[in-house]
Design a protein around this motif. Structure first.
Motif, short mmCIF file in Angstrom:
data_model
loop_
_atom_site.label_atom_id
_atom_site.label_comp_id
_atom_site.label_asym_id
_atom_site.label_seq_id
_atom_site.Cartn_x
_atom_site.Cartn_y
_atom_site.Cartn_z
N ALA A 24 0.89 -1.28 0.05
CA ALA A 24 -0.17 0.00 -0.34
C ALA A 24 1.27 0.96 0.02
O ALA A 24 0.73 2.39 -1.28
CB ALA A 24 -0.98 -0.19 1.32
N LEU A 37 -9.15 -0.96 -1.75
CA LEU A 37 -8.39 -2.21 -1.35
C LEU A 37 -8.39 -3.67 -1.90
O LEU A 37 -7.71 -3.95 -1.99
CB LEU A 37 -8.88 -2.04 -0.22
CG LEU A 37 -9.38 -1.39 1.23
CD1 LEU A 37 -10.15 -1.93 2.08
CD2 LEU A 37 -8.41 -0.56 1.68
N VAL A 40 -4.35 -2.89 -3.67
CA VAL A 40 -3.47 -2.80 -2.57
C VAL A 40 -3.71 -4.16 -2.61
O VAL A 40 -2.37 -4.50 -2.73
CB VAL A 40 -4.72 -2.51 -1.23
CG1 VAL A 40 -3.31 -2.55 -0.58
CG2 VAL A 40 -3.68 -0.81 -1.55
N VAL A 51 -7.15 -8.70 2.75
CA VAL A 51 -6.96 -7.23 2.90
C VAL A 51 -8.17 -7.10 3.53
O VAL A 51 -7.83 -6.02 5.17
CB VAL A 51 -6.81 -5.82 1.51
CG1 VAL A 51 -6.76 -5.29 1.91
CG2 VAL A 51 -5.26 -6.99 0.97
N LYS A 58 -10.63 1.06 4.16
CA LYS A 58 -9.84 2.44 3.53
C LYS A 58 -8.82 2.68 4.42
O LYS A 58 -7.60 3.30 4.64
CB LYS A 58 -10.10 2.66 1.85
CG LYS A 58 -8.48 3.07 0.91
CD LYS A 58 -9.23 3.82 -0.02
CE LYS A 58 -7.53 4.74 -0.66
NZ LYS A 58 -8.48 5.57 -2.20
N LEU A 61 -6.45 1.78 6.88
CA LEU A 61 -5.42 1.61 5.97
C LEU A 61 -4.58 2.60 5.55
O LEU A 61 -3.32 2.74 5.92
CB LEU A 61 -5.76 0.25 4.70
CG LEU A 61 -4.18 -0.26 3.58
CD1 LEU A 61 -3.54 -0.33 4.65
CD2 LEU A 61 -4.80 -0.06 2.41
#
Length: 225
Positions: A24, A37, A40, A51, A58, A61
């Motif tokens: 990421a 995502l 990613v 994930v 998101k 993250l």
């Protein structure tokens, strides 16, 4: 038996988490906050379910990645304030900030926008503001920074450096340094300078700009699709 079989699962989970974070960081640094995502997961070489098991959204993250990056800017501002020469400390910080924002698009976008992230990102942004204000006030009081310059100009400087990299970084990754040098030269106070034609944004104006700027689009494309 259960304890024995649990241990490798925990190790796998931590390994996958680190793999996702590294992927990421790399993806957002180059492409900004637009990837979702799913992107990613593809970049990390893991299933999208992996994930989502580690990061429910998101924003979660983004906070895991960029809180540290914002804290790095704060640490740099603190180091600059410790320099005995106010002008040199200010110049050093501007150069360091612009290097980071010119080379990490994702950090640049999240540092100067309040459309993404959560409480931890917001808190990190808020810690930076008073330090930048002190850097500007100190250099201005010293007489070498032009008096019209405001701490609210700082986000614009970071964005300008990033724009150079987006426009021509593939031709010369160091080109942003040329324009930061020109920028710094223009910030130095001189007796023959004309006043700046437009005032800087005030604090409310910067806050409004940061809340309305969505470089990755509305909600940063946080959907699972």
């Amino acid at each position: 038996m259960s304890e024995t079989t649990d241990r490798p699962l925990r190790k796998d989970a931590e390994r996958n988490r680190k793999r996702i974070l590294e992927a990421a960081r790399d993806l957002f640094a180059g492409k900004g906050l637009e990837p979702n995502l799913n992107d990613v997961a593809h970049h990390a070489g893991v299933g999208v379910g992996t994930v989502y098991r580690r990061f429910a959204s998101k924003d979660e993250l983004l906070e895991a990645i960029f809180e540290d990056g914002l804290n790095q800017l704060t640490d740099l501002a603190g180091t600059a304030l410790q320099q005995p020469d106010p002008w040199q400390g200010f110049v050093w910080y501007v150069e360091q900030m612009c290097e980071i924002t010119a080379t990490d698009r994702g950090l640049r976008e999240i540092a100067f926008s309040k459309s993404y992230g959560g409480d931890r990102v917001t808190a990190a942004q808020e810690r930076l503001i008073p330090l930048q204000k002190r850097l500007v006030e100190r250099a201005r009081s010293d007489g070498r920074l032009r008096p019209e310059l405001s701490d609210t100009d700082m986000p614009i400087f970071g964005l300008l450096a990033g724009t150079v990299s987006e426009f021509a970084g593939h031709l010369d990754a160091e080109l942003w340094r040329r324009y930061v040098a020109i920028l710094i030269d223009g910030m130095r106070c001189r007796s023959d300078q004309l006043p700046l034609p437009v005032a800087a944004l005030d604090d409310d104006g910067v806050e409004c700009a940061m809340r309305s700027w969505e470089p990755a689009g509305p909600c940063g494309d946080r959907s699972r699709e």
